[in-house]
Design an enzyme around this catalytic site. Sequence first.
Site, PDB file in Angstrom:
ATOM      1  N   ALA A   1      13.009   8.964 -12.302  1.00 37.15           N
ATOM      2  CA  ALA A   1      11.580   8.633 -12.218  1.00 37.15           C
ATOM      3  C   ALA A   1      11.132   8.051 -13.547  1.00 37.15           C
ATOM      4  O   ALA A   1      11.838   8.152 -14.556  1.00 37.15           O
ATOM      5  CB  ALA A   1      10.775   9.890 -11.889  1.00 37.15           C
ATOM      6  N   LYS A   2       9.960   7.444 -13.566  1.00 34.76           N
ATOM      7  CA  LYS A   2       9.387   6.949 -14.826  1.00 34.76           C
ATOM      8  C   LYS A   2       7.899   6.780 -14.637  1.00 34.76           C
ATOM      9  O   LYS A   2       7.425   6.538 -13.527  1.00 34.76           O
ATOM     10  CB  LYS A   2      10.013   5.589 -15.183  1.00 34.76           C
ATOM     11  CG  LYS A   2       9.848   5.201 -16.635  1.00 34.76           C
ATOM     12  CD  LYS A   2      10.944   5.813 -17.469  1.00 34.76           C
ATOM     13  CE  LYS A   2      10.948   5.331 -18.897  1.00 34.76           C
ATOM     14  NZ  LYS A   2      12.254   5.606 -19.536  1.00 34.76           N
ATOM     15  N   GLY A   3       7.162   6.892 -15.746  1.00 37.92           N
ATOM     16  CA  GLY A   3       5.725   6.687 -15.703  1.00 37.92           C
ATOM     17  C   GLY A   3       5.287   5.717 -16.784  1.00 37.92           C
ATOM     18  O   GLY A   3       6.020   5.486 -17.759  1.00 37.92           O
TER      19      GLY A   3
END
Length: 428
Positions: free
Chosen positions: A117-119
């Site tokens: 995941a990444k934000g």
Amino acid sequence: MNASGTSSLSYVQSSPGSPWGSYLMQIDRVAPHLGRLGHWIETLKHPKRTLIVDVPVELDDGSVAHFEGYRVQHSLTRGPGKGGLRYHPDVTLEEVMALAAWMTVKNAAVNLPFGGAKGGIRIDPHRHSEKELERVTRRYTSEIGIIIGPQQDIPAPDVNTDARVMAWMMDTYSMNIGATTTGVVTGKPVHLGGSLGRVKATGRGVYVTGREAARRLGMPLQDARVAIQGFGNVGSAAAELFVGGGARIVAVQDHGGTIVNPAGLDLAELIPHAHRHGTVVGFAGAEVLASEDFWSVPCDILIPAALEGQIGAERAARIQARLILEGANGPTLQAGEDVLADRGILVVPDVICNAGGVTVSYFEWVQDFSSFFWSEDDINVKLERILVDALKHIWHTAETLRISLRTAAFVVACTRILTAREARGLYP
Ligand code: GLU
């Protein structure tokens, strides 16, 4: 098929030079080596969950500003989502999708029990006060609170975020659910359930994988000349370890400019200078160089440790190093990669080279769950063992299949991901 690097998803545009386009081309290169598992390859071209949030925040002057925030969970097949949060004015959904996908591959390449995941938030943090950044972080955390959690998705620091930002996120999530939950983020301050060794872990991983690759190339570290792009957490920690291993740092480039000293930069002076001034520029013990000339500096090892998309065909043709260590995520474009391969320059790819950070994040998450904390020596020994073994396995795969280390890392990772995918089956 997306052989051209263009996306089949309606909500994102990509091209061969864009991050998601580069990722798609990497996936296309790995597909022929996956045998029967190749049947599931489309899974990796479709992020599982993509959340875009509005982050409205009151600024110190009383006005209200809106920032765009993202959290992409590319894959949850092998475990919870895991990956950093970046603050940058150029962040886009397309970029965050690629960074999330690279986390899926990275976590599987070193065999951590995570998806990817990444934000990101589209903001220039240098133009905001600490109080404004705290409000931005807290509102963003609240907005993505519906999909994060210690068993769902665990953010961590990335470009322009740090332990202080992670403390605000941990507090906001904990206040919202009514229970202190340290394991919802990693990279926290040590006094709040953070892990010893986390701050320097990415740089340490760059050093360990670089040292192993250099040994296999027969390149001694003693007196090796190292050039580094990016002098944040990753670049500066790697620099210290390479100097400890006998190498010289001959050039550093950051957002302010480029400095060189063929005799070796004095890190005991340079690191405090960079902290004081926010850039390496202005350092007395070096000459200034035009930015583009950084890429042709005479050196043995080049470490891109800043942003993605730095090495295209033209820069790749000028690089003097024999070994490139990808401290950043996605610094080499496909066109650059092909030129480097033709020139016999070895690239240790991001998904293994910079995996030290998320590996110690994994240790932090485990320590938080068990509320039992390990010594820094213990952490560094475990980190070293995981990375040395991962590099050995990937090196062997590359030699056996006669492919690049990147494609080999993708083969190892995608085999693990798609084996799990197949075993879980398609629901319903
Ligand atoms: N941002 C780091 C990376 O790109 C670390 C992620 C993490 O610790 O979850 O690998």
